[in-house]
Design an enzyme around this catalytic site. Structure first.
Site, PDB file in Angstrom:
ATOM      1  N   HIS A 154       1.413   4.849  -2.392  1.00 23.41           N
ATOM      2  CA  HIS A 154       1.085   5.748  -3.496  1.00 23.41           C
ATOM      3  C   HIS A 154       2.371   6.438  -3.917  1.00 23.41           C
ATOM      4  CE1 HIS A 154      -3.322   5.444  -2.857  1.00 23.41           C
ATOM      5  NE2 HIS A 154      -2.953   5.244  -1.595  1.00 23.41           N
ATOM      6  N   HIS A 206       0.870  -1.184   0.000  1.00 22.93           N
ATOM      7  CA  HIS A 206       0.000   0.000   0.000  1.00 22.93           C
ATOM      8  C   HIS A 206       0.899   1.223   0.000  1.00 22.93           C
ATOM      9  CE1 HIS A 206      -3.998   1.868   1.528  1.00 22.93           C
ATOM     10  NE2 HIS A 206      -3.227   2.826   1.032  1.00 22.93           N
ATOM     11  N   GLU A 252     -11.506   2.891   5.547  1.00 21.69           N
ATOM     12  CA  GLU A 252     -10.611   3.857   6.191  1.00 21.69           C
ATOM     13  C   GLU A 252     -11.473   4.935   6.857  1.00 21.69           C
ATOM     14  OE1 GLU A 252      -6.934   6.923   5.140  1.00 21.69           O
ATOM     15  OE2 GLU A 252      -8.246   6.226   3.524  1.00 21.69           O
ATOM     16  N   HIS A 271      -9.501   0.936  -1.784  1.00 24.97           N
ATOM     17  CA  HIS A 271      -9.427   1.577  -0.482  1.00 24.97           C
ATOM     18  C   HIS A 271     -10.841   1.607   0.096  1.00 24.97           C
ATOM     19  CE1 HIS A 271      -5.576   2.841  -1.978  1.00 24.97           C
ATOM     20  NE2 HIS A 271      -5.347   3.691  -1.001  1.00 24.97           N
ATOM     21  N   ASP A 308       1.759   3.978   2.961  1.00 21.88           N
ATOM     22  CA  ASP A 308       0.731   4.795   2.321  1.00 21.88           C
ATOM     23  C   ASP A 308       1.338   5.969   1.542  1.00 21.88           C
ATOM     24  OD1 ASP A 308      -1.802   5.579   1.572  1.00 21.88           O
ATOM     25  OD2 ASP A 308      -2.474   6.151   3.563  1.00 21.88           O
ATOM     26  N   ASP A 309       1.554   7.099   2.204  1.00 22.59           N
ATOM     27  CA  ASP A 309       2.128   8.298   1.581  1.00 22.59           C
ATOM     28  C   ASP A 309       3.235   8.813   2.502  1.00 22.59           C
ATOM     29  OD1 ASP A 309       0.072   9.015  -0.742  1.00 22.59           O
ATOM     30  OD2 ASP A 309      -1.097   8.453   1.026  1.00 22.59           O
TER      31      ASP A 309
END
Length: 341
Positions: free
Chosen positions: A20, A18, A201, A198, A279-280
Site C-alpha cells: 500500500h 502487496h 487476514e 484482501h 504491506d505497510d
C-alpha cells in the site's frame, strides 16, 4: 543465517505484489509534509510518531493509517511518497511492483482523484526510466465505506484505464463479506480491470472461497486463513492462485502470535503459489528484504525455499509470460553467480 543466505536475500531480483503506497509514509516525511501543508497532527517529533505504532489489531492500525494520510494533499506529496518507496526498495533488488492505492481515503478529504493518480504514476514512470523498476497500479475499494462510493471510485478509474491495471478490496474485513461488493467488482471486470482482494487476514477461509466465487479474484491478498480449510487450500494449490502474504504485518497486527507462526512455510509445503511482501512497511517496521529475512530465520527456510519465494513473486505477478521468464532467468543467473557455478 550464513553469508550465502544473506547474499541471496539481498541480491535476488524480486517483485512486490502487496504494498500500500500510503503505508510507506515514514514519520520523517509525515511531519515534513504536515509542516509544508499546514496540517495539524497530534505528534511533534519522529519519536512521538513511532511511539504510536503499537497496534493490538487491524483497526488500531487503520485509525493511525488514515490519520497519517491527512498530510497528503498535493500531486507533489504523492510523487514524493511513491518515489521514496521505489528508491528505498531498489536497494532490495526489487525490479517489479504491483502497488495498491486508496483513492477514496483522499477524495473523501477533498483531494481530487487525478491529483493522487498523477503523483503516483509520475513517480512510477520515472522509476522505470531511472531504476528499471516496472509496475502495475491497483486501485482498492474501502470495505468500511458503502458500495455506492466504490462505484464512484470506479467511474473515476474508468477515465484512466491506461494507468490503472486492477481493482482490489481492503480495510477492515470483520463482518463485511466479499459479496458486499459483488456489484462493483462485476462492473470493474466488465471494464477490463483485473480483480484481487484482501481476504483471509482477519476473516475465515469462507471469505477466501466467496471472493474467488463471487468477486472472481485472480489473486488472494493475505489469505492466511485459507489454510484452515483443506478444500480451499487444495483449490488454491491446484489452480496456482497467488497468495500475497505479509509476515511482519501479520505479527505486528497480532494476527499471529510470533513470526514463527507465519503461514508462509505451510503454504509452501502445501504447494501454494505464496509470495512474501511488506504491506505497510513504514508502520510495521519492515520492507521487502526484512520480510524475507524474517521468514528465513523464524521458519527455518532453506535457501532453495528462499529462491522459490523470489521466483513466486514473479510467477504470481501480472507480468506477461515473456516478462516473467526474463525475470526468472535473471534469478537463476544471480543464484549461479553467488554460488560460483
Amino acid at each position: 543465517m550464513n553469508d550465502l543466505s544473506y547474499a541471496l536475500i539481498d541480491n535476488l531480483p524480486k517483485a512486490e505484489l502487496h504494498l500500500h503506497i500510503e503505508g510507506t509514509l515514514e514519520p520523517e516525511m509525515m511531519l515534513a509534509m504536515a509542516k509544508r501543508n499546514k496540517v495539524e497532527l497530534p505528534y511533534k517529533t519522529v519519536e512521538d510518531v513511532r511511539a504510536a505504532y503499537q497496534f493490538d489489531c487491524l483497526q488500531d492500525f487503520l485509525d493511525l493509517y488514515y490519520l497519517g494520510m491527512s498530510v497528503l494533499l498535493t500531486e507533489k506529496d504523492f510523487y514524493d511518497l511513491t518515489w521514496a518507496y521505489l528508491e528505498r526498495v531498489h536497494a532490495d533488488r526489487l525490479t517489479h511492483v504491483e502497488l495498491f492505492f486508496d483513492p477514496q481515503a483522499h477524495t473523501d478529504r477533498g483531494v481530487a482523484f487525478e491529483t493522487v493518480l498523477d503523483g503516483i504514476t509520475s513517480a512510477l514512470e520515472y522509476a522505470k526510466r531511472e531504476l528499471g523498476i516496472t509496475s502495475k497500479l491497483i486501485m482498492c475499494f474501502l470495505r468500511h465505506l458503502p458500495e455506492e462510493q466504490a462505484f464512484e471510485a470506479l467511474e473515476c478509474a474508468c477515465k484512466h484505464k491506461d494507468r490503472i491495471f486492477g481493482v482490489g478490496l481492503d480495510s477492515t474485513e470483520n463482518g463485511i463479506p466479499p459479496s458486499t461488493f459483488a456489484g462493483v467488482f462485476e462492473a470493474a471486470r466488465r471494464e477490463g480491470f483485473t480483480p484481487v482482494a484482501h481476504v483471509g487476514e482477519e476473516g475465515t477461509a469462507e471469505n477466501v472461497r466467496e471472493a474467488l466465487d463471487v468477486l472472481k479474484i485472480e489473486r488472494v491478498d493475505h489469505g492466511n486463513h485459507a489454510l484452515d480449510d483443506p478444500m480451499v487450500t487444495k483449490r488454491l494449490a491446484d489452480q496456482q492462485t497467488p497468495l500475497t502474504m505479509c509476515p511482519i504485518s501479520n505479527w505486528r497486527l497480532k494476527g499471529i502470535p510470533s513470526l514463527s507462526a507465519s503461514p508462509v512455510k505451510r503454504a509452501l509445503d502445501a504447494g501454494l503459489l505464496v509470495t512474501v511482501n511488506s504491506d505497510d512497511p513504514s508502520y510495521f517496521g519492515g520492507y521487502l528484504n526484512d520480510n524475507y529475512r524474517a521468514v528465513f530465520k523464524h521458519l527455518g527456510l532453506t535457501e532453495t525455499e528462499v529462491i522459490q519465494l523470489a521466483k513466486n513473486s514473479f510467477a504470481g505477478s501480472f507480468l506477461s509470460d515473456g516478462e516473467k521468464q526474463e525475470q526468472l532467468d535473471r534469478i537463476d543467473h544471480q543464484v549461479n553467480t553467488l554460488r560460483g557455478t
